[in-house]
Design a protein around this motif. Structure first.
Motif, PDB file in Angstrom:
ATOM      1  N   TYR A   1     100.023 -12.677  80.869  1.00  0.00           N
ATOM      2  CA  TYR A   1     101.045 -11.664  81.148  1.00  0.00           C
ATOM      3  C   TYR A   1     102.194 -11.888  80.175  1.00  0.00           C
ATOM      4  CZ  TYR A   1     104.983  -9.251  83.272  1.00  0.00           C
ATOM      5  OH  TYR A   1     106.069  -8.439  83.472  1.00  0.00           O
ATOM      6  N   SER A   2     102.689 -10.824  79.581  1.00  0.00           N
ATOM      7  CA  SER A   2     103.878 -10.874  78.743  1.00  0.00           C
ATOM      8  C   SER A   2     104.952 -10.020  79.394  1.00  0.00           C
ATOM      9  CB  SER A   2     103.581 -10.333  77.339  1.00  0.00           C
ATOM     10  OG  SER A   2     104.787 -10.264  76.595  1.00  0.00           O
ATOM     11  N   ASN A   3     106.168 -10.547  79.462  1.00  0.00           N
ATOM     12  CA  ASN A   3     107.239  -9.781  80.095  1.00  0.00           C
ATOM     13  C   ASN A   3     107.725  -8.633  79.215  1.00  0.00           C
ATOM     14  OD1 ASN A   3     108.543 -11.480  78.214  1.00  0.00           O
ATOM     15  ND2 ASN A   3     110.420 -11.499  79.425  1.00  0.00           N
ATOM     16  N   LEU A   4     107.284  -8.586  77.962  1.00  0.00           N
ATOM     17  CA  LEU A   4     107.657  -7.501  77.055  1.00  0.00           C
ATOM     18  C   LEU A   4     106.407  -6.808  76.524  1.00  0.00           C
ATOM     19  CD1 LEU A   4     110.437  -9.257  74.929  1.00  0.00           C
ATOM     20  CD2 LEU A   4     110.722  -7.774  76.930  1.00  0.00           C
ATOM     21  N   LEU A   5     106.538  -5.543  76.202  1.00  0.00           N
ATOM     22  CA  LEU A   5     105.436  -4.832  75.571  1.00  0.00           C
ATOM     23  C   LEU A   5     105.262  -5.371  74.152  1.00  0.00           C
ATOM     24  CD1 LEU A   5     106.106  -1.157  76.704  1.00  0.00           C
ATOM     25  CD2 LEU A   5     104.878  -2.986  77.882  1.00  0.00           C
ATOM     26  N   TYR A   6     104.038  -5.301  73.650  1.00  0.00           N
ATOM     27  CA  TYR A   6     103.738  -5.854  72.327  1.00  0.00           C
ATOM     28  C   TYR A   6     104.610  -5.220  71.253  1.00  0.00           C
ATOM     29  CZ  TYR A   6     101.394  -7.029  68.025  1.00  0.00           C
ATOM     30  OH  TYR A   6     101.124  -7.481  66.756  1.00  0.00           O
ATOM     31  N   ASP A   7     105.198  -6.066  70.443  1.00  0.00           N
ATOM     32  CA  ASP A   7     105.993  -5.649  69.287  1.00  0.00           C
ATOM     33  C   ASP A   7     105.638  -6.605  68.152  1.00  0.00           C
ATOM     34  OD1 ASP A   7     107.850  -5.093  67.318  1.00  0.00           O
ATOM     35  OD2 ASP A   7     109.599  -5.334  68.612  1.00  0.00           O
ATOM     36  N   PRO A   8     104.989  -6.125  67.102  1.00  0.00           N
ATOM     37  CA  PRO A   8     104.586  -7.029  66.025  1.00  0.00           C
ATOM     38  C   PRO A   8     105.756  -7.795  65.403  1.00  0.00           C
ATOM     39  CG  PRO A   8     104.187  -4.728  65.416  1.00  0.00           C
ATOM     40  CD  PRO A   8     104.621  -4.741  66.846  1.00  0.00           C
ATOM     41  N   LYS A   9     106.978  -7.255  65.487  1.00  0.00           N
ATOM     42  CA  LYS A   9     108.144  -7.950  64.937  1.00  0.00           C
ATOM     43  C   LYS A   9     108.529  -9.165  65.782  1.00  0.00           C
ATOM     44  CE  LYS A   9     109.868  -3.580  63.788  1.00  0.00           C
ATOM     45  NZ  LYS A   9     110.799  -2.642  64.296  1.00  0.00           N
ATOM     46  N   ASP A  10     108.018  -9.240  67.021  1.00  0.00           N
ATOM     47  CA  ASP A  10     108.332 -10.361  67.913  1.00  0.00           C
ATOM     48  C   ASP A  10     107.265 -11.451  67.850  1.00  0.00           C
ATOM     49  OD1 ASP A  10     109.965 -11.612  69.973  1.00  0.00           O
ATOM     50  OD2 ASP A  10     108.341 -11.124  71.357  1.00  0.00           O
ATOM     51  N   THR A  11     106.218 -11.247  67.084  1.00  0.00           N
ATOM     52  CA  THR A  11     105.133 -12.224  66.970  1.00  0.00           C
ATOM     53  C   THR A  11     105.196 -12.853  65.577  1.00  0.00           C
ATOM     54  OG1 THR A  11     103.779 -10.935  68.497  1.00  0.00           O
ATOM     55  CG2 THR A  11     102.632 -12.548  67.123  1.00  0.00           C
ATOM     56  N   ILE A  12     105.590 -14.126  65.540  1.00  0.00           N
ATOM     57  CA  ILE A  12     105.781 -14.832  64.282  1.00  0.00           C
ATOM     58  C   ILE A  12     104.637 -15.843  64.114  1.00  0.00           C
ATOM     59  CG2 ILE A  12     107.377 -16.211  62.889  1.00  0.00           C
ATOM     60  CD1 ILE A  12     108.464 -13.408  63.938  1.00  0.00           C
ATOM     61  N   ILE A  13     103.835 -15.692  63.071  1.00  0.00           N
ATOM     62  CA  ILE A  13     102.705 -16.598  62.821  1.00  0.00           C
ATOM     63  C   ILE A  13     103.230 -18.016  62.643  1.00  0.00           C
ATOM     64  CG2 ILE A  13     100.793 -17.146  61.246  1.00  0.00           C
ATOM     65  CD1 ILE A  13     100.441 -14.544  62.882  1.00  0.00           C
ATOM     66  N   PHE A  14     102.575 -18.956  63.344  1.00  0.00           N
ATOM     67  CA  PHE A  14     102.982 -20.355  63.292  1.00  0.00           C
ATOM     68  C   PHE A  14     101.773 -21.193  63.706  1.00  0.00           C
ATOM     69  CE2 PHE A  14     104.937 -24.298  64.537  1.00  0.00           C
ATOM     70  CZ  PHE A  14     106.104 -24.395  63.801  1.00  0.00           C
ATOM     71  N   ASN A  15     100.988 -21.614  62.736  1.00  0.00           N
ATOM     72  CA  ASN A  15      99.800 -22.400  63.035  1.00  0.00           C
ATOM     73  C   ASN A  15     100.177 -23.831  63.373  1.00  0.00           C
ATOM     74  OD1 ASN A  15      97.805 -20.356  62.693  1.00  0.00           O
ATOM     75  ND2 ASN A  15      98.242 -20.455  60.515  1.00  0.00           N
ATOM     76  N   LEU A  16      99.549 -24.366  64.393  1.00  0.00           N
ATOM     77  CA  LEU A  16      99.836 -25.744  64.839  1.00  0.00           C
ATOM     78  C   LEU A  16      98.811 -26.699  64.326  1.00  0.00           C
ATOM     79  CD1 LEU A  16     100.689 -23.777  67.628  1.00  0.00           C
ATOM     80  CD2 LEU A  16     101.830 -25.914  67.834  1.00  0.00           C
TER      81      LEU A  16
END
Length: 133
Positions: free
Chosen positions: A118-133
């Protein structure tokens, strides 16, 4: 009015790639929801694949394994603190991941895993920052 006219049938689609699939169960835009609802989705992780590998600037997500097992890697991008959790349907828990915490699910097994999210916000590509662990 007949029953078929009283209900609503909403077409859905699987988003598939080589890692598995993602299925949005509730997008938050459906009629009849409260003024604000986030998204509910199910993710399939195939054997030896990685899902996620990003963080959100604003969204908080809740994750519950509902089939199989996965390794969840977390990293606070401000403090660089790391945490690894083993998730399994045998010992179900929900993990709440706040903004600015990178998350990545790895499937170490030979069977797929299923994850309810569950995400409290609707999908926004600007809010998803690629960060590989």
């Amino acid at each position: 009015m007949i029953l078929k006219d009283k209900i609503e049938i909403i077409p859905r689609k699987f988003l598939k790639d080589e890692r598995g699939w993602l299925f949005k169960t509730l997008t938050g835009t459906e009629k009849g929801l409260p003024n604000y609802t986030g998204e509910i989705y199910t993710v399939c992780g195939l054997p030896n694949q990685i899902r996620g590998g990003h963080y959100h600037k604003e969204a908080t997500e809740w994750f519950t394994i509902i089939g199989g097992e996965a390794t969840l890697k977390l990293k606070d991008i401000l403090t660089l603190e790391e945490l690894t959790l083993k998730l399994s349907i045998e010992e179900p828990i929900t993990i709440v991941v706040p903004p600015l915490v990178a998350h990545q699910f790895e499937n170490p097994s030979d069977k797929e895993f299923l994850l309810l999210a569950y995400s409290n916000l609707l999908y926004d590509p600007k809010d998803t920052i690629i960060f590989n662990l």
